[in-house]
Design a protein around this motif. Sequence first.
Motif, PDB file in Angstrom:
ATOM      1  N   VAL A  80      -8.729  26.685  24.258  1.00  0.00           N
ATOM      2  CA  VAL A  80      -9.536  26.088  23.186  1.00  0.00           C
ATOM      3  C   VAL A  80      -9.417  24.554  23.253  1.00  0.00           C
ATOM      4  O   VAL A  80     -10.411  23.826  23.129  1.00  0.00           O
ATOM      5  N   GLY A  81      -8.189  24.075  23.480  1.00  0.00           N
ATOM      6  CA  GLY A  81      -7.972  22.629  23.603  1.00  0.00           C
ATOM      7  C   GLY A  81      -8.771  22.045  24.750  1.00  0.00           C
ATOM      8  O   GLY A  81      -9.419  20.997  24.605  1.00  0.00           O
ATOM      9  N   PHE A  82      -8.769  22.731  25.874  1.00  0.00           N
ATOM     10  CA  PHE A  82      -9.548  22.254  27.012  1.00  0.00           C
ATOM     11  C   PHE A  82     -11.039  22.289  26.697  1.00  0.00           C
ATOM     12  O   PHE A  82     -11.782  21.380  27.073  1.00  0.00           O
ATOM     13  N   GLY A  83     -11.462  23.329  25.980  1.00  0.00           N
ATOM     14  CA  GLY A  83     -12.875  23.415  25.585  1.00  0.00           C
ATOM     15  C   GLY A  83     -13.284  22.228  24.721  1.00  0.00           C
ATOM     16  O   GLY A  83     -14.356  21.643  24.921  1.00  0.00           O
ATOM     17  N   LEU A  84     -12.412  21.852  23.781  1.00  0.00           N
ATOM     18  CA  LEU A  84     -12.693  20.687  22.921  1.00  0.00           C
ATOM     19  C   LEU A  84     -12.793  19.418  23.761  1.00  0.00           C
ATOM     20  O   LEU A  84     -13.718  18.621  23.600  1.00  0.00           O
ATOM     21  N   ASN A  85     -11.824  19.250  24.665  1.00  0.00           N
ATOM     22  CA  ASN A  85     -11.826  18.065  25.514  1.00  0.00           C
ATOM     23  C   ASN A  85     -13.080  18.007  26.380  1.00  0.00           C
ATOM     24  O   ASN A  85     -13.715  16.958  26.509  1.00  0.00           O
ATOM     25  N   GLY A  86     -13.417  19.146  26.964  1.00  0.00           N
ATOM     26  CA  GLY A  86     -14.613  19.217  27.816  1.00  0.00           C
ATOM     27  C   GLY A  86     -15.873  18.906  27.006  1.00  0.00           C
ATOM     28  O   GLY A  86     -16.763  18.195  27.475  1.00  0.00           O
ATOM     29  N   GLY A  87     -15.923  19.422  25.778  1.00  0.00           N
ATOM     30  CA  GLY A  87     -17.076  19.167  24.915  1.00  0.00           C
ATOM     31  C   GLY A  87     -17.219  17.696  24.583  1.00  0.00           C
ATOM     32  O   GLY A  87     -18.323  17.137  24.584  1.00  0.00           O
ATOM     33  N   LEU A  88     -16.082  17.045  24.315  1.00  0.00           N
ATOM     34  CA  LEU A  88     -16.124  15.609  23.996  1.00  0.00           C
ATOM     35  C   LEU A  88     -16.593  14.800  25.206  1.00  0.00           C
ATOM     36  O   LEU A  88     -17.375  13.851  25.073  1.00  0.00           O
ATOM     37  N   LEU A  89     -16.127  15.177  26.391  1.00  0.00           N
ATOM     38  CA  LEU A  89     -16.551  14.470  27.605  1.00  0.00           C
ATOM     39  C   LEU A  89     -18.043  14.688  27.856  1.00  0.00           C
ATOM     40  O   LEU A  89     -18.758  13.753  28.222  1.00  0.00           O
ATOM     41  N   TRP A  90     -18.469  15.909  27.608  1.00  0.00           N
ATOM     42  CA  TRP A  90     -19.893  16.219  27.786  1.00  0.00           C
ATOM     43  C   TRP A  90     -20.733  15.369  26.830  1.00  0.00           C
ATOM     44  O   TRP A  90     -21.775  14.829  27.228  1.00  0.00           O
ATOM     45  N   TYR A  91     -20.258  15.192  25.589  1.00  0.00           N
ATOM     46  CA  TYR A  91     -20.971  14.368  24.604  1.00  0.00           C
ATOM     47  C   TYR A  91     -21.058  12.914  25.082  1.00  0.00           C
ATOM     48  O   TYR A  91     -22.082  12.264  24.950  1.00  0.00           O
ATOM     49  N   LEU A  92     -19.949  12.458  25.694  1.00  0.00           N
ATOM     50  CA  LEU A  92     -19.913  11.078  26.195  1.00  0.00           C
ATOM     51  C   LEU A  92     -20.972  10.857  27.273  1.00  0.00           C
ATOM     52  O   LEU A  92     -21.696   9.849  27.266  1.00  0.00           O
ATOM     53  N   LEU A 150      -6.407  12.443  24.239  1.00  0.00           N
ATOM     54  CA  LEU A 150      -4.987  12.204  24.518  1.00  0.00           C
ATOM     55  C   LEU A 150      -4.102  13.066  23.627  1.00  0.00           C
ATOM     56  O   LEU A 150      -3.123  13.645  24.094  1.00  0.00           O
ATOM     57  N   ILE A 151      -4.448  13.145  22.345  1.00  0.00           N
ATOM     58  CA  ILE A 151      -3.640  13.951  21.409  1.00  0.00           C
ATOM     59  C   ILE A 151      -3.668  15.429  21.832  1.00  0.00           C
ATOM     60  O   ILE A 151      -2.633  16.088  21.905  1.00  0.00           O
ATOM     61  N   ILE A 152      -4.872  15.922  22.162  1.00  0.00           N
ATOM     62  CA  ILE A 152      -4.987  17.341  22.547  1.00  0.00           C
ATOM     63  C   ILE A 152      -4.215  17.593  23.847  1.00  0.00           C
ATOM     64  O   ILE A 152      -3.512  18.605  23.982  1.00  0.00           O
ATOM     65  N   ALA A 153      -4.320  16.660  24.818  1.00  0.00           N
ATOM     66  CA  ALA A 153      -3.612  16.857  26.098  1.00  0.00           C
ATOM     67  C   ALA A 153      -2.095  16.864  25.879  1.00  0.00           C
ATOM     68  O   ALA A 153      -1.381  17.648  26.505  1.00  0.00           O
ATOM     69  N   MET A 154      -1.603  16.006  24.978  1.00  0.00           N
ATOM     70  CA  MET A 154      -0.156  16.000  24.697  1.00  0.00           C
ATOM     71  C   MET A 154       0.280  17.312  24.044  1.00  0.00           C
ATOM     72  O   MET A 154       1.341  17.850  24.351  1.00  0.00           O
ATOM     73  N   LEU A 155      -0.565  17.820  23.127  1.00  0.00           N
ATOM     74  CA  LEU A 155      -0.251  19.117  22.504  1.00  0.00           C
ATOM     75  C   LEU A 155      -0.224  20.221  23.557  1.00  0.00           C
ATOM     76  O   LEU A 155       0.629  21.114  23.519  1.00  0.00           O
ATOM     77  N   GLN A 156      -1.154  20.140  24.505  1.00  0.00           N
ATOM     78  CA  GLN A 156      -1.188  21.159  25.576  1.00  0.00           C
ATOM     79  C   GLN A 156       0.064  21.073  26.441  1.00  0.00           C
ATOM     80  O   GLN A 156       0.591  22.098  26.865  1.00  0.00           O
ATOM     81  N   LEU A 157       0.526  19.852  26.694  1.00  0.00           N
ATOM     82  CA  LEU A 157       1.750  19.685  27.500  1.00  0.00           C
ATOM     83  C   LEU A 157       2.946  20.298  26.777  1.00  0.00           C
ATOM     84  O   LEU A 157       3.755  21.019  27.366  1.00  0.00           O
ATOM     85  N   TRP A 158       3.032  20.022  25.469  1.00  0.00           N
ATOM     86  CA  TRP A 158       4.130  20.594  24.675  1.00  0.00           C
ATOM     87  C   TRP A 158       4.049  22.120  24.690  1.00  0.00           C
ATOM     88  O   TRP A 158       5.048  22.810  24.872  1.00  0.00           O
ATOM     89  N   LEU A 159       2.831  22.631  24.537  1.00  0.00           N
ATOM     90  CA  LEU A 159       2.620  24.077  24.515  1.00  0.00           C
ATOM     91  C   LEU A 159       3.022  24.700  25.848  1.00  0.00           C
ATOM     92  O   LEU A 159       3.647  25.774  25.884  1.00  0.00           O
ATOM     93  N   ILE A 176     -17.100   4.611  20.443  1.00  0.00           N
ATOM     94  CA  ILE A 176     -17.116   6.079  20.584  1.00  0.00           C
ATOM     95  C   ILE A 176     -16.142   6.510  21.681  1.00  0.00           C
ATOM     96  O   ILE A 176     -15.367   7.454  21.503  1.00  0.00           O
ATOM     97  N   VAL A 177     -16.170   5.794  22.811  1.00  0.00           N
ATOM     98  CA  VAL A 177     -15.301   6.209  23.910  1.00  0.00           C
ATOM     99  C   VAL A 177     -13.826   6.035  23.532  1.00  0.00           C
ATOM    100  O   VAL A 177     -12.982   6.865  23.902  1.00  0.00           O
ATOM    101  N   TYR A 178     -13.512   5.007  22.732  1.00  0.00           N
ATOM    102  CA  TYR A 178     -12.122   4.841  22.271  1.00  0.00           C
ATOM    103  C   TYR A 178     -11.719   6.006  21.367  1.00  0.00           C
ATOM    104  O   TYR A 178     -10.617   6.551  21.491  1.00  0.00           O
ATOM    105  N   GLY A 179     -12.614   6.378  20.466  1.00  0.00           N
ATOM    106  CA  GLY A 179     -12.333   7.493  19.549  1.00  0.00           C
ATOM    107  C   GLY A 179     -12.120   8.783  20.308  1.00  0.00           C
ATOM    108  O   GLY A 179     -11.153   9.521  20.066  1.00  0.00           O
ATOM    109  N   ILE A 180     -13.027   9.045  21.251  1.00  0.00           N
ATOM    110  CA  ILE A 180     -12.916  10.284  22.040  1.00  0.00           C
ATOM    111  C   ILE A 180     -11.640  10.276  22.863  1.00  0.00           C
ATOM    112  O   ILE A 180     -10.930  11.283  22.954  1.00  0.00           O
ATOM    113  N   LEU A 181     -11.313   9.114  23.441  1.00  0.00           N
ATOM    114  CA  LEU A 181     -10.096   9.010  24.265  1.00  0.00           C
ATOM    115  C   LEU A 181      -8.845   9.338  23.430  1.00  0.00           C
ATOM    116  O   LEU A 181      -7.950  10.044  23.888  1.00  0.00           O
TER     117      LEU A 181
END
Lengths: 182, 75
Positions: free
Chosen positions: B56-68, B22-31, B13-18
């Motif tokens: 929204v991207g940060f919200g998704l990331n935060g939600g995934l970390l919260w789930y972890l 990572l993909i969302i953070a890279m998209l945010q950097l490009w944005l 699970i942690v690998y999947g979330i990571l």
Amino acid sequence: MIRSEREELTIPPDGRSLDEQPKWRQDFPIDWAEAHYVSRRDFTKFMVLTSLAFTAGQFWIIVRNFLRKRRGEARIQPIATTDQLPIGGSLAFIYPESHDTCLLVRTAEKTFVAYSQKCTHLSCAVVPQPDKSRFYCPCHEGSFDLATGATIAGPPQRPLPRIRLEVRGDLIYATGVEVKTI
Amino acid sequence: MRRPFSREQRLTIVYGILCIVLIIAMLQLWLLMATMNAYLGGDESVIWPAALVSLVGFGLNGGLLWYLYRIERRQ
């Protein structure tokens, strides 16, 4: 901790049983699976914080944009007289703020152009080359078209900000700044 | 009541979330780079939409970390 419990928890990296491991590892067994899990989880946490920083950056741009809009239009300022510049000549001037250096170039008898002197790549000072119809940035060999300010070559992505000019009598005035994305 | 995840399952699970984070953070950097380029070029139209998408991207990331952390607390 009894041996059987410890063996259940501990998976040495070489895969051999705990009895075959060096003494230091038998004395201080590491739970590798748990260690991997914790390091990945912490990296995930770090990346989420990075994501927060990117979001904060976006809102910082909003604040900067708000401040830029509040500053309003640049003032009208006389910068030179028409007889100060021969055809193909250039003149540096400060506009609109004290740290904004610009270049005025006379391209023809009645044609003047002016642009910010800061290269849009990394803010090096560009050099006018009217004989080649370009502004040249010596830092990374960027070039901008003399007539439009558009990028011709090199790493810059955006054109040079154009200074709006107005000729009244024999005086040339700067009346504003045009920034463009393409 | 559902059984808590085993250690191997949590690692998967942690690998999947990571990967997703990572993909969302890279998209945010490009944005962020694209928005900065637009802002410096005087284009204001993309600034608010880009900030909202990044949020929204940060919200998704935060939600995934919260789930972890939630599945950890269930152990």
